[in-house]
Motif scaffolding. Structure first.
Motif, PDB file in Angstrom:
ATOM      1  N   PHE A  13      10.021   7.970  -6.024  1.00  0.00           N
ATOM      2  CA  PHE A  13       9.116   7.039  -5.351  1.00  0.00           C
ATOM      3  C   PHE A  13       8.822   7.511  -3.939  1.00  0.00           C
ATOM      4  CE2 PHE A  13      13.426   5.386  -4.841  1.00  0.00           C
ATOM      5  CZ  PHE A  13      13.530   5.297  -3.469  1.00  0.00           C
ATOM      6  N   CYS A  14       7.821   6.917  -3.341  1.00  0.00           N
ATOM      7  CA  CYS A  14       7.422   7.281  -1.989  1.00  0.00           C
ATOM      8  C   CYS A  14       8.351   6.627  -0.977  1.00  0.00           C
ATOM      9  CB  CYS A  14       5.982   6.830  -1.736  1.00  0.00           C
ATOM     10  SG  CYS A  14       5.409   7.210  -0.067  1.00  0.00           S
ATOM     11  N   TRP A  15       8.724   7.416   0.036  1.00  0.00           N
ATOM     12  CA  TRP A  15       9.684   6.926   1.036  1.00  0.00           C
ATOM     13  C   TRP A  15       9.011   6.392   2.292  1.00  0.00           C
ATOM     14  CZ3 TRP A  15      15.015   6.604   0.807  1.00  0.00           C
ATOM     15  CH2 TRP A  15      15.579   7.064  -0.371  1.00  0.00           C
ATOM     16  N   ASN A  16       7.722   6.391   2.280  1.00  0.00           N
ATOM     17  CA  ASN A  16       6.999   5.888   3.444  1.00  0.00           C
ATOM     18  C   ASN A  16       6.906   4.361   3.382  1.00  0.00           C
ATOM     19  OD1 ASN A  16       5.237   5.219   5.466  1.00  0.00           O
ATOM     20  ND2 ASN A  16       3.478   6.284   4.567  1.00  0.00           N
ATOM     21  N   GLU A  17       7.571   3.719   4.325  1.00  0.00           N
ATOM     22  CA  GLU A  17       7.646   2.265   4.268  1.00  0.00           C
ATOM     23  C   GLU A  17       6.278   1.602   4.453  1.00  0.00           C
ATOM     24  OE1 GLU A  17      10.731   0.502   6.641  1.00  0.00           O
ATOM     25  OE2 GLU A  17      12.048   2.224   6.359  1.00  0.00           O
ATOM     26  N   GLN A  18       5.346   2.333   5.017  1.00  0.00           N
ATOM     27  CA  GLN A  18       4.012   1.764   5.231  1.00  0.00           C
ATOM     28  C   GLN A  18       3.149   1.887   3.980  1.00  0.00           C
ATOM     29  OE1 GLN A  18       3.963   0.466   8.225  1.00  0.00           O
ATOM     30  NE2 GLN A  18       5.898   1.496   8.723  1.00  0.00           N
ATOM     31  N   CYS A  19       3.658   2.633   3.011  1.00  0.00           N
ATOM     32  CA  CYS A  19       2.834   2.947   1.848  1.00  0.00           C
ATOM     33  C   CYS A  19       2.905   1.840   0.800  1.00  0.00           C
ATOM     34  CB  CYS A  19       3.319   4.257   1.242  1.00  0.00           C
ATOM     35  SG  CYS A  19       2.483   4.715  -0.279  1.00  0.00           S
ATOM     36  N   PRO A  20       1.783   1.518   0.177  1.00  0.00           N
ATOM     37  CA  PRO A  20       1.779   0.487  -0.874  1.00  0.00           C
ATOM     38  C   PRO A  20       2.727   0.846  -2.026  1.00  0.00           C
ATOM     39  CG  PRO A  20      -0.457   1.146  -0.325  1.00  0.00           C
ATOM     40  CD  PRO A  20       0.457   2.089   0.400  1.00  0.00           C
ATOM     41  N   GLY A  28       3.488   7.178 -10.439  1.00  0.00           N
ATOM     42  CA  GLY A  28       2.532   8.233 -10.732  1.00  0.00           C
ATOM     43  C   GLY A  28       1.796   8.716  -9.498  1.00  0.00           C
ATOM     44  N   ASN A  29       2.354   8.407  -8.352  1.00  0.00           N
ATOM     45  CA  ASN A  29       1.671   8.742  -7.105  1.00  0.00           C
ATOM     46  C   ASN A  29       2.166  10.034  -6.470  1.00  0.00           C
ATOM     47  OD1 ASN A  29       4.130   7.299  -6.762  1.00  0.00           O
ATOM     48  ND2 ASN A  29       3.671   7.099  -4.592  1.00  0.00           N
ATOM     49  N   LEU A  30       3.182  10.620  -7.054  1.00  0.00           N
ATOM     50  CA  LEU A  30       3.764  11.808  -6.438  1.00  0.00           C
ATOM     51  C   LEU A  30       3.311  13.075  -7.137  1.00  0.00           C
ATOM     52  CD1 LEU A  30       7.381  10.472  -5.936  1.00  0.00           C
ATOM     53  CD2 LEU A  30       5.492  10.506  -4.302  1.00  0.00           C
ATOM     54  N   GLN A  44       4.362  15.197  -2.532  1.00  0.00           N
ATOM     55  CA  GLN A  44       3.426  14.482  -1.684  1.00  0.00           C
ATOM     56  C   GLN A  44       2.984  13.203  -2.397  1.00  0.00           C
ATOM     57  OE1 GLN A  44      -0.628  15.897  -1.170  1.00  0.00           O
ATOM     58  NE2 GLN A  44      -0.568  15.340   0.992  1.00  0.00           N
ATOM     59  N   CYS A  45       2.925  12.150  -1.628  1.00  0.00           N
ATOM     60  CA  CYS A  45       2.430  10.887  -2.165  1.00  0.00           C
ATOM     61  C   CYS A  45       0.909  10.910  -2.092  1.00  0.00           C
ATOM     62  CB  CYS A  45       2.988   9.720  -1.362  1.00  0.00           C
ATOM     63  SG  CYS A  45       2.320   8.132  -1.881  1.00  0.00           S
ATOM     64  N   LYS A  46       0.282  10.660  -3.220  1.00  0.00           N
ATOM     65  CA  LYS A  46      -1.168  10.709  -3.244  1.00  0.00           C
ATOM     66  C   LYS A  46      -1.773   9.505  -2.528  1.00  0.00           C
ATOM     67  CE  LYS A  46      -1.030  12.028  -7.804  1.00  0.00           C
ATOM     68  NZ  LYS A  46      -1.604  12.179  -9.156  1.00  0.00           N
ATOM     69  N   ARG A  47      -0.989   8.456  -2.424  1.00  0.00           N
ATOM     70  CA  ARG A  47      -1.482   7.262  -1.747  1.00  0.00           C
ATOM     71  C   ARG A  47      -1.565   7.478  -0.241  1.00  0.00           C
ATOM     72  NH1 ARG A  47      -0.977   2.638  -4.923  1.00  0.00           N
ATOM     73  NH2 ARG A  47      -2.243   1.130  -3.850  1.00  0.00           N
ATOM     74  N   CYS A  48      -0.413   7.865   0.342  1.00  0.00           N
ATOM     75  CA  CYS A  48      -0.350   7.924   1.804  1.00  0.00           C
ATOM     76  C   CYS A  48      -0.333   9.354   2.340  1.00  0.00           C
ATOM     77  CB  CYS A  48       0.891   7.178   2.299  1.00  0.00           C
ATOM     78  SG  CYS A  48       2.439   7.952   1.803  1.00  0.00           S
ATOM     79  N   ARG A  49      -0.314  10.302   1.446  1.00  0.00           N
ATOM     80  CA  ARG A  49      -0.347  11.717   1.836  1.00  0.00           C
ATOM     81  C   ARG A  49       0.938  12.205   2.484  1.00  0.00           C
ATOM     82  NH1 ARG A  49      -5.628  13.974   0.946  1.00  0.00           N
ATOM     83  NH2 ARG A  49      -6.409  12.425  -0.479  1.00  0.00           N
TER      84      ARG A  49
HETATM   85 ZN   LIG Z   1       3.143   6.925  -0.186  1.00  0.00          ZN
END
Ligand SMILES: [Zn+2]
Length: 167
Positions: A13-20, A28-30, A44-49
């Motif tokens: 999962f994405c570790w960016n706390e600001q990311c949805p 499926g965002n990575l 890389q997270c495709k949502r927040c980059r």
């Molecule tokens: Zn993200």
């Protein structure tokens, strides 16, 4: 033939706390995004980059060779000495202690991995964690407790794993 470490939530999962998608497993965002200088897969997270190491949040973050770390821990669990480990794996005692600290901070995952990949037993794991307790007495102060080499029975404090009813 190293299997992916499914037990490890690494890179799931994405570790960016600001990311949805923060904390959402298998969203499926990575996507793979090259490797770190140490050879660790980056994602890389495709949502927040945001880009991060796939080992972020795992016991292996910043560790160059997770397989070797597990090997060393399995040797420790078999009561191989720091020097013995150095001989066998060329991992220096200092590094072994770093591995040990990492392991102690991620007990559950480490236990799962060692049991699965190295067939380390419950008793051996207890020995490993006991070692974590002992390492505090850094080599400098050589308190030889004049223990009998063969080990006098009795005094051991950690032999009782909870719940293991010996027949
Ligand atoms: Zn993200």
């Amino acid at each position: 033939m190293s299997q992916p470490l499914e037990v490890v939530p690494a890179g799931s999962f994405c570790w960016n706390e600001q990311c949805p998608d923060y904390g959402v497993v298998a969203a499926g965002n990575l996507r793979r995004y090259g490797k770190t200088p140490g050879g660790v897969q980056r994602l890389q997270c495709k949502r927040c980059r945001k880009v991060f190491a796939a080992t972020l949040g795992t016991p292996f973050y910043g560790i160059r060779n997770p397989d070797k770390m597990l090997l060393v821990l399995s040797l420790l669990a078999e009561r191989v000495s720091l020097r013995g480990i150095h001989r066998m794996t060329r991992v220096k005692p200092d590094t072994t202690l770093v591995y040990l600290e990492r392991a102690a901070a991620h007990v559950q995952i480490i236990e799962a991995l060692l049991q699965r990949s190295y067939q380390v037993t419950r008793v051996q794991l207890d020995a490993l964690w006991a070692f974590v307790g002992h390492k505090g007495e850094k080599g400098g102060t050589s308190k030889k407790r004049s223990a009998a080499p063969s080990g006098a029975p009795g005094q051991s404090t950690w032999t009782h794993g909870c719940g293991s009813a010996a027949p």
